[in-house]
Design an enzyme around this catalytic site. Structure first.
Site, PDB file in Angstrom:
ATOM      1  N   LYS A 121       0.842  -1.185   0.080  1.00 21.58           N
ATOM      2  CA  LYS A 121      -0.048  -0.022   0.180  1.00 21.58           C
ATOM      3  C   LYS A 121       0.859   1.293  -0.081  1.00 21.58           C
ATOM      4  CE  LYS A 121      -0.354  -0.201   4.989  1.00 21.58           C
ATOM      5  NZ  LYS A 121      -0.842  -0.786   6.013  1.00 21.58           N
ATOM      6  N   TYR A 137      16.513  31.152   5.674  1.00 24.92           N
ATOM      7  CA  TYR A 137      15.441  32.011   6.093  1.00 24.92           C
ATOM      8  C   TYR A 137      15.535  32.386   7.679  1.00 24.92           C
ATOM      9  CZ  TYR A 137      12.306  31.368   2.042  1.00 24.92           C
ATOM     10  OH  TYR A 137      11.943  31.250   0.729  1.00 24.92           O
ATOM     11  N   MET A 189      11.552  25.072   1.310  1.00 27.98           N
ATOM     12  CA  MET A 189      10.604  24.263   0.456  1.00 27.98           C
ATOM     13  C   MET A 189      11.168  23.343  -0.395  1.00 27.98           C
ATOM     14  SD  MET A 189       7.163  25.097  -1.985  1.00 27.98           S
ATOM     15  CE  MET A 189       6.381  25.948  -0.713  1.00 27.98           C
TER      16      MET A 189
HETATM   17  C1  LIG Z   1      -0.263  -1.981   6.564  1.00 28.35           C
HETATM   18  C2  LIG Z   1      -0.810  -3.388   7.087  1.00 28.35           C
HETATM   19  C3  LIG Z   1       0.086  -4.324   7.320  1.00 28.35           C
HETATM   20  C4  LIG Z   1       1.454  -3.984   7.194  1.00 28.35           C
HETATM   21  O1  LIG Z   1       1.803  -3.533   8.636  1.00 28.35           O
HETATM   22  P1  LIG Z   1       3.460  -3.277   8.923  1.00 28.35           P
HETATM   23  O2  LIG Z   1       3.525  -2.700  10.162  1.00 28.35           O
HETATM   24  O3  LIG Z   1       4.013  -2.165   7.809  1.00 28.35           O
HETATM   25  O4  LIG Z   1       4.128  -4.577   8.570  1.00 28.35           O
HETATM   26  C5  LIG Z   1      -0.448  -5.470   7.540  1.00 28.35           C
HETATM   27  N1  LIG Z   1      -2.012  -5.568   7.595  1.00 28.35           N
HETATM   28  C6  LIG Z   1      -2.577  -4.353   7.691  1.00 28.35           C
HETATM   29  C7  LIG Z   1      -4.256  -4.877   7.905  1.00 28.35           C
HETATM   30  C8  LIG Z   1      -2.354  -3.282   7.519  1.00 28.35           C
HETATM   31  O5  LIG Z   1      -2.802  -2.203   7.228  1.00 28.35           O
END
Ligand SMILES: *Cc1c(COP(=O)(O)O)cnc(C)c1O
Length: 351
Positions: A38, A251, A300
């Site tokens: 993800k 800055y 930035m």
């Molecule tokens: C993001 C996620 C993972 C992976 O988690 P990590 O802590 O990055 O290993 C596994 N299961 C679910 C449901 C997640 O949302």
């Protein structure tokens, strides 16, 4: 003509990624080891990460949304993809077009899949104590799930990064009980930190993300020595300047040279996820082994670092200090934030 290559880049170590997955696969014992990709593979690039892990033998992938599933394109036969955030009403059409499975997270999603899912397989999330997504154990046992073709029944650990936290055992206990009552082809509880808690947490399938990308779930525990960094940041020097003692930089003129020195102006800033909290010497770049602390505030798109007499100049690339565990400790940011902060402006170079 293609645009010129960007003046900042992520160096990505494909061998380290694969070695980390293999370590997690071994630590998962007899369970299959999947991969959470993800958030564009935690910022590293989901397509490239997935391709490498498929070649290494990984067969189970997890994204958050249907847009992320679509972005992965067609996956080879036998590779499974789950969409963790399930199916909203507006996702149904995309879900039926896609070979990916939804992870049903609520009673409404279960009803939606029963009504419109054409009997296709799904995953189900049960909540065992995190109180984020998932059916309550009572809902899961109520008969609500009867008739679904459940591929993976899963739950998520809230405190697995704290091995001593009693919540881990409580969630394990609840998940075991649910496993005995709800038929599914596979069961899955452990994220990266869960894998590091030991094989009791592995069930049939593990779902690491962070540790694949070089994050260390337990500072002194399993994996701390074996997991390898995958991502490094480099930025190019746009200009160097000689600075006389007492001359301010940046800055707010918050930094002034303590003695005659040189600074390099690097093409990276807070719009690249290199936050202002790295200013004032908290962050640094490396010219070879030499630490070049950030001089003054982060802009930035620009950063000044003190290079002294290091033999570097315009056009050279400097590595930014970004060890995940050390940087998390120094800044209070999590390793997850550090991985996902760098944005779209980076080139990505797999080595
Ligand atoms: C993001 C996620 C993972 C992976 O988690 P990590 O802590 O990055 O290993 C596994 N299961 C679910 C449901 C997640 O949302």
């Amino acid at each position: 003509m293609p645009p010129p290559s960007p003046p900042l880049r992520l160096l990505l170590d494909g061998d380290a990624l694969v070695a980390n997955w293999r370590w997690l696969d071994r630590a998962s014992g007899r369970a299959d080891c999947g991969a959470a990709v993800k958030a564009d593979g935690y910022g590293l690039g989901a397509i490239e990460v997935t391709r490498r892990l498929i070649a290494a033998g990984c067969r189970d992938f997890f994204v958050a949304t249907w847009a992320e599933a679509a972005a992965l394109g067609r996956l080879p036969e036998g590779v499974s993809l789950s969409v963790l955030h399930g199916v909203r009403a507006e996702d149904m059409a995309a879900a039926l077009e896609s070979p990916a499975r939804p992870v049903l997270d609520s009673a409404a999603m279960v009803a939606r899949w029963k009504a419109h899912g054409r009997g296709r397989p799904c995953d189900v999330m049960v909540d065992t104590g995190m109180n984020r997504l998932g059916l309550s154990p009572e809902e899961a046992r109520s008969g609500l799930l009867d008739g679904l073709a459940i591929e993976t029944l899963m739950s998520h650990l809230a405190c697995a990064d704290e091995p001593e936290n009693p919540m881990n055992e409580r969630q394990l206990f609840t998940f075991r009980m649910l496993k005995g009552m709800i038929p599914a082809r596979r069961y899955s509880l452990a994220n990266s930190a869960g894998v590091c808690l030991g094989q009791r947490y592995a069930f049939g399938l593990t779902r690491p993300g962070l540790a694949l990308y070089g994050g260390i779930p337990h500072a002194d525990g399993a994996g701390a020595r074996e997991l390898r960094p995958v991502m490094a940041i480099e930025a190019q020097i746009l200009q160097t300047r000689d600075i006389a003692a007492g001359t301010p930089v940046g800055y707010g003129a918050t930094w002034a040279a303590p003695a005659d020195t040189r600074v390099a102006i690097l093409n990276i800033g807070y719009a690249d996820g290199y936050l202002r909290m790295f200013g004032g010497g908290t962050g640094a770049a490396r010219a070879g082994e030499r630490r070049c602390p950030v001089a003054g505030r982060v802009s930035m798109d620009l950063l000044a670092v003190e290079i002294g007499d290091a033999p570097v100049g315009e056009g050279d690339w400097l590595r930014i200090d970004y060890d995940l565990a050390a940087t998390a400790a120094a800044t209070g940011l999590s390793q997850y934030e550090l991985l996902t902060l760098p944005g779209r402006r980076y080139g990505r170079r797999w080595i």
